[in-house]
Design a protein around this motif. Structure first.
Motif, short mmCIF file in Angstrom:
data_model
loop_
_atom_site.label_atom_id
_atom_site.label_comp_id
_atom_site.label_asym_id
_atom_site.label_seq_id
_atom_site.Cartn_x
_atom_site.Cartn_y
_atom_site.Cartn_z
N GLN A 15 26.70 37.89 26.25
CA GLN A 15 27.94 38.43 25.72
C GLN A 15 28.11 38.18 24.22
O GLN A 15 28.86 38.88 23.56
CB GLN A 15 29.15 37.82 26.45
CG GLN A 15 29.27 38.23 27.90
CD GLN A 15 29.48 39.73 28.06
OE1 GLN A 15 30.10 40.36 27.22
NE2 GLN A 15 28.93 40.29 29.12
N ALA A 125 32.90 34.53 35.95
CA ALA A 125 32.73 35.31 37.17
C ALA A 125 31.29 35.18 37.67
O ALA A 125 31.04 35.03 38.87
CB ALA A 125 33.09 36.76 36.93
N ALA A 126 30.32 35.25 36.73
CA ALA A 126 28.92 35.19 37.12
C ALA A 126 28.56 33.85 37.74
O ALA A 126 27.68 33.76 38.59
CB ALA A 126 28.03 35.47 35.91
N GLU A 132 40.32 32.19 43.22
CA GLU A 132 40.15 32.81 44.53
C GLU A 132 40.91 34.13 44.65
O GLU A 132 40.38 35.11 45.15
CB GLU A 132 40.64 31.82 45.59
CG GLU A 132 40.11 32.13 46.96
CD GLU A 132 40.76 31.28 48.03
OE1 GLU A 132 41.02 30.09 47.74
OE2 GLU A 132 41.02 31.81 49.11
N GLN A 135 39.02 36.83 43.07
CA GLN A 135 37.79 37.12 43.83
C GLN A 135 38.11 38.01 45.02
O GLN A 135 37.44 39.00 45.28
CB GLN A 135 37.16 35.81 44.30
CG GLN A 135 36.67 34.96 43.16
CD GLN A 135 35.48 34.09 43.57
OE1 GLN A 135 34.85 34.32 44.60
NE2 GLN A 135 35.17 33.10 42.76
N GLN A 136 39.17 37.63 45.72
CA GLN A 136 39.56 38.41 46.90
C GLN A 136 39.98 39.81 46.49
O GLN A 136 39.64 40.79 47.17
CB GLN A 136 40.71 37.72 47.66
CG GLN A 136 40.38 36.33 48.19
CD GLN A 136 39.30 36.36 49.25
OE1 GLN A 136 38.91 37.41 49.74
NE2 GLN A 136 38.80 35.19 49.62
N SER A 138 39.01 41.51 43.90
CA SER A 138 37.83 42.28 43.52
C SER A 138 37.07 42.74 44.76
O SER A 138 36.57 43.86 44.83
CB SER A 138 36.90 41.45 42.65
OG SER A 138 37.59 41.00 41.52
N LYS A 139 36.98 41.85 45.71
CA LYS A 139 36.27 42.17 46.93
C LYS A 139 36.94 43.34 47.66
O LYS A 139 36.30 44.30 48.07
CB LYS A 139 36.26 40.92 47.83
CG LYS A 139 35.28 41.00 48.95
CD LYS A 139 35.20 39.68 49.68
CE LYS A 139 34.49 39.90 51.00
NZ LYS A 139 34.92 38.96 52.02
N ILE A 142 36.37 46.66 45.84
CA ILE A 142 35.06 47.27 46.09
C ILE A 142 34.96 47.74 47.55
O ILE A 142 34.53 48.86 47.82
CB ILE A 142 33.92 46.25 45.79
CG1 ILE A 142 33.89 45.93 44.29
CG2 ILE A 142 32.58 46.76 46.27
CD1 ILE A 142 33.42 47.05 43.38
N GLU A 143 35.37 46.91 48.48
CA GLU A 143 35.12 47.23 49.88
C GLU A 143 36.15 48.16 50.49
O GLU A 143 35.82 49.05 51.28
CB GLU A 143 35.00 45.93 50.69
CG GLU A 143 33.67 45.24 50.39
CD GLU A 143 33.60 43.83 50.94
OE1 GLU A 143 34.55 43.42 51.65
OE2 GLU A 143 32.60 43.13 50.66
N ILE A 225 38.93 40.07 36.44
CA ILE A 225 38.08 38.93 36.79
C ILE A 225 37.01 38.74 35.72
O ILE A 225 36.45 37.66 35.56
CB ILE A 225 37.45 39.12 38.20
CG1 ILE A 225 36.96 37.77 38.75
CG2 ILE A 225 36.32 40.13 38.16
CD1 ILE A 225 36.58 37.81 40.21
N SER A 227 34.21 41.03 35.26
CA SER A 227 32.88 41.42 35.67
C SER A 227 32.67 42.88 35.33
O SER A 227 33.27 43.77 35.93
CB SER A 227 32.67 41.21 37.17
OG SER A 227 31.52 41.91 37.58
N ASP A 229 30.14 44.57 35.94
CA ASP A 229 29.48 45.24 37.05
C ASP A 229 30.50 45.85 38.00
O ASP A 229 30.42 47.02 38.37
CB ASP A 229 28.61 44.25 37.83
CG ASP A 229 27.56 43.59 36.93
OD1 ASP A 229 27.01 44.31 36.08
OD2 ASP A 229 27.31 42.39 37.09
N ILE A 230 31.48 45.02 38.37
CA ILE A 230 32.50 45.50 39.29
C ILE A 230 33.39 46.54 38.61
O ILE A 230 33.70 47.59 39.17
CB ILE A 230 33.33 44.31 39.83
CG1 ILE A 230 32.45 43.49 40.77
CG2 ILE A 230 34.59 44.78 40.54
CD1 ILE A 230 33.08 42.22 41.28
#
Lengths: 429, 363
Positions: A15, A125-126, A132, A135-136, A138-139, A142-143, A225, A227, A229-230
């Motif tokens: 970065q 994040a990496a 938490e 994280q949740q 983001s999850k 995506i899902e 978060i 990221s 990527d996300i």
């Protein structure tokens, strides 16, 4: 070095580019950024000085990319980054920074501190050091397709409800229209008045638009978060959805980080330009106003103010538009002492509101907003970000100020809309 | 103008309107960086002012400073000031000559002991016992010392009086010195420039007449309100400097486009004066606006500070071979470090850890 520390350091090395290196080397340690940050002004705790939140990244920069730092490393004089450091800085970069960017504006040498925090979150994040809650979120993003777990089914139910209320069809997956409207989770789940409101406004203004069953969510947890990527994956979904419907414009909803992600970071994240233009809902409404297509009637004499969502106003430049719109109907519109570019954050942006651990601190620093509101004594706060709205409602309740009403700008304007056709019966439900 | 007449009375007699007078006062206030409200105070003070006696001594000079004051754009400004003061002795301007002239000076010194202003232009030769320049058989040095003794304050007008100027330049055969080199026990205001800007001279006089004191000075005794900024600070070509756009010759495209003249030897960055704001010839322009760089005429060692056309900081070509080598080596090392850092960053990118939802499963 443990694997997670290794990942964090590697991500920081990735970065740290020329701007970041020049920011670190040009910092004059004046500490002015502290006074710009509500986490410092409201607690007086020096660890919340914005530039200090980047100390870890600065250490990596010095050690890896400066001459003196490399000599120190070679002589074994530099401190290694440990798991403990990461844990400590996790709370500094996630719990006590809303990415509001006020510090960047204050910095006398022009360091974009907020960009640096955003980049440091990549390392966090990496290495698995993100809170938490984020994280949740983001999850789920995506899902399930939305950080709050809002599904297409929920949206469809809200559309039905909105159609009944507006007395007209809410377009879904309509191809070849001009505008694709995005929503934020909070708007679908909590502040769903927005759907009938924009439906009616767009109908009266003759805007051809649609919602999409594939790309309806504007919120981007990846940005919060930290990221890329996300974040890129979430942006790509919107681009795909917009391309499928062949729209010319994508409308960012009343959500701060959705706008930042879509308007400013998106093309860089996915590595190619958009085949459409991005416009914030407030920008669009103001365009309609100048074109004479937004016809409002009636005057509102309530004493009221506008709370500036940081990402939309300070970071996004949509500054005059909300004020133009409010002045169409408000006769007693007052500004907070520090507003627009210098506005104070609600305290919950940048993923702080999704982070349960940060809640006590977040509620404490609301004192800045409370002071600002007490000073002008208003009965209503209008804003244009669903997260700000949530935070304001919660903060006002905490401070026994809940006689002050909090509303979103778009739906507030819709109340004054001149309607050409009578609304369907039973619209008061 | 009679000695006990006030300026306001005098002006009325001269047919100068109240409005014209106020315009002058407002201009003076703004040039002295006073608040706009001070224009009234200046008008008030000047209107009531009794004429203070001024003795103007000219030594090794070219009369350019007097020309600047009297032949300048706006006669009302200078005539106002010349009306406000009692210019009891001035070589060039006075009608008297010979013994009568010298008597006028002595009379003024005697009548206004400790209260008169002494204006000096020109530097003072000290070589050969002051023999290089004499007036009525008195050396310049002697005349200065004699007249300065009972003066309230001294105003050194022009670079020669302030810093030595042309006579002071190498090899300085006459041993020329500036006023502040020789007089140490009086308040001295330096109004340098070759010549100085007229409004700076009148501004200092107005300040003295209005407030009975001298304006705030910098470390070289120059009034801060005029010499606080450099020409460069206020130059209209400054944006081109900031963008790195420089004229390379006086007739290239850059020069025609009005780019910065820094590389052609402009001394704007090191010269403190008000040319860029007050301008010359009734506000028409100043040297840089006419296409020539600033030559730094209001700074000390004006003539010995190098060519007018040599840029302030030299380019590597002018440095010695060793220095050039060092610069090249430094640049190469810098580029090398930059490339290595770039390589390091790209290697970090190769090791990029892609964050997926799997990372979030455990939480």
């Amino acid at each position: 070095m443990s694997e997670s520390v290794d990942r964090a350091v590697n991500a920081m090395k990735e970065q740290i580019d020329a701007p970041i290196a020049s920011y670190f080397s040009s910092c004059v340690h004046c500490g002015i950024c502290a006074d710009a940050c509500l986490f410092y002004t409201e607690t007086g705790d020096p660890q919340y000085t914005p530039i200090h939140k980047l100390d870890l990244m600065k250490r990596v920069w010095e050690r890896e990319y400066t001459f003196a730092g490399r000599i120190k490393k070679w002589l074994g004089l530099s401190r290694n980054i440990t798991e403990n450091d990461l844990t400590k800085w996790e709370t500094l970069v996630y719990d006590s920074c809303t990415l509001c960017g006020r510090c960047s504006l204050y910095c006398p040498v022009g360091n974009d501190i907020v960009t640096m925090v955003r980049k440091m979150r990549e390392a966090m994040a990496a290495s698995g050091h993100a809170p938490e809650g984020l994280q949740q979120a983001s999850k789920r993003a995506i899902e399930i397709g939305s950080p709050m777990g809002v599904t297409l089914k929920t949206l469809e139910a809200q559309i039905k409800h909105a159609e009944k209320e507006a007395g007209m069809e809410v377009p879904l997956d309509k191809q070849g229209v001009d505008y694709l409207m995005l929503l934020s989770s909070a708007e679908i789940a909590q502040f769903n008045e927005i759907i009938p409101a924009v439906t009616r406004i767009f109908h009266e203004a003759g805007v051809s638009w649609t919602l999409s069953s594939e790309a309806f969510e504007g919120t981007n947890s990846g940005i919060q978060i930290g990221s890329s990527d996300i974040a890129a994956e979430l942006i790509q979904r919107i681009v795909d959805g917009a391309q499928k419907l062949k729209v010319k414009y994508v409308i960012s909803p009343e959500c701060g980080h959705a706008y930042t992600a879509l308007r400013w970071e998106g093309p860089n994240l996915i590595g190619k330009p958009y085949p459409f233009e991005v416009v914030h809902i407030i920008e669009l409404l103001d365009q309609l106003r100048t074109q004479g297509k937004l016809k409002l009637e009636g005057k509102d004499e309530t004493r009221q103010t506008f709370h500036d969502p940081c990402q939309m106003v300070r970071r996004g430049g949509v500054m005059e538009q909300p004020r133009n719109l409010m002045n169409m109907v408000a006769t007693d519109f007052v500004e907070m002492t520090e507003h627009s570019l210098m506005g104070w954050c609600c305290g919950g942006g940048g993923g702080v509101s999704a982070n349960e651990r940060a809640e006590p601190l977040r509620r404490k620093v609301f004192s800045k907003k409370r002071e600002q509101l007490e000073e002008i004594g208003v009965e209503r706060i209008v804003t244009a970000c669903s997260n700000c709205r949530n935070m304001l409602e919660e903060g006002l309740e905490d401070n026994n100020m809940d006689e002050i009403e909090v509303v979103g700008l778009s739906e507030w304007l819709a109340e004054y809309l001149v309607t050409s056709s009578p609304r369907a019966a039973g619209d008061d439900s | 103008m009679k000695q006990d007449e006030t300026l306001a009375e005098h002006l009325q007699g001269q047919g100068i309107s109240r409005r014209g007078f106020l315009k002058f006062c407002a201009a003076t206030a703004s040039m002295l960086a006073l608040s706009p409200g001070m224009a009234g105070a200046i008008a008030d003070a000047l209107g009531k002012a009794r004429r203070p006696s001024v003795i103007w001594l000219s030594f090794q000079e070219c009369t350019g400073c007097t020309e600047s004051l009297t032949r300048s754009h706006n006669p009302s400004v200078e005539s106002l000031i010349l009306s406000a003061i009692s210019l009891d002795y001035h070589h060039t301007l006075q009608a008297a000559s010979g013994t009568a002239a010298e008597e006028a000076r002595e009379q003024a010194m005697h009548d206004n002991k400790g209260e008169y202003l002494l204006v000096v232009d020109g530097s003072i030769p000290t070589g050969a016992g002051g023999g290089y320049s004499t007036i009525a058989g008195i050396s310049n040095l002697q005349m200065l010392e004699e007249t300065a003794k009972d003066a309230a304050a001294i105003i050194s007008v022009g670079t020669c009086a302030a810093f030595g100027g042309i006579p002071y330049a190498n090899p300085n055969p006459t041993g020329a010195r500036s006023v502040m080199d020789l007089i140490h026990d009086k308040p001295i205001v330096n109004v340098p420039g070759c010549p100085p800007i007229p409004i700076v001279i009148t501004g200092v006089l107005s300040h003295y007449l209005t407030f009975g004191s001298l304006p705030e000075l910098d470390n070289l005794n120059r009034p801060l309100s005029f010499f606080g900024d450099t020409i460069h600070d206020r130059c209209y070509r400054r944006p081109f400097y900031d963008q790195g756009k420089f004229a390379k010759t006086f007739d290239d495209e850059g020069a025609r486009n009005g780019w910065c003249l820094y590389e052609l030897g402009c001394k704007g960055p090191t010269t403190h004066n008000a040319c860029a704001t007050a301008k010359w010839n009734n506000g028409v322009s100043f040297p840089i606006e006419s296409g020539h760089g600033c030559i730094g005429c209001s700074e000390p060692n004006f003539w010995d500070a190098g060519s007018f056309y040599q840029a302030i900081s030299s380019s590597p070509e002018d440095l010695s071979r060793a220095a050039t080598g060092a610069i090249i080596a430094g640049a190469a090392a810098g580029a090398g470090v930059g490339l290595y850092n770039k390589y390091k960053q790209s290697r970090a990118k190769d090791k990029h850890y892609t964050v997926t939802t799997k990372d979030m499963e455990d939480s």
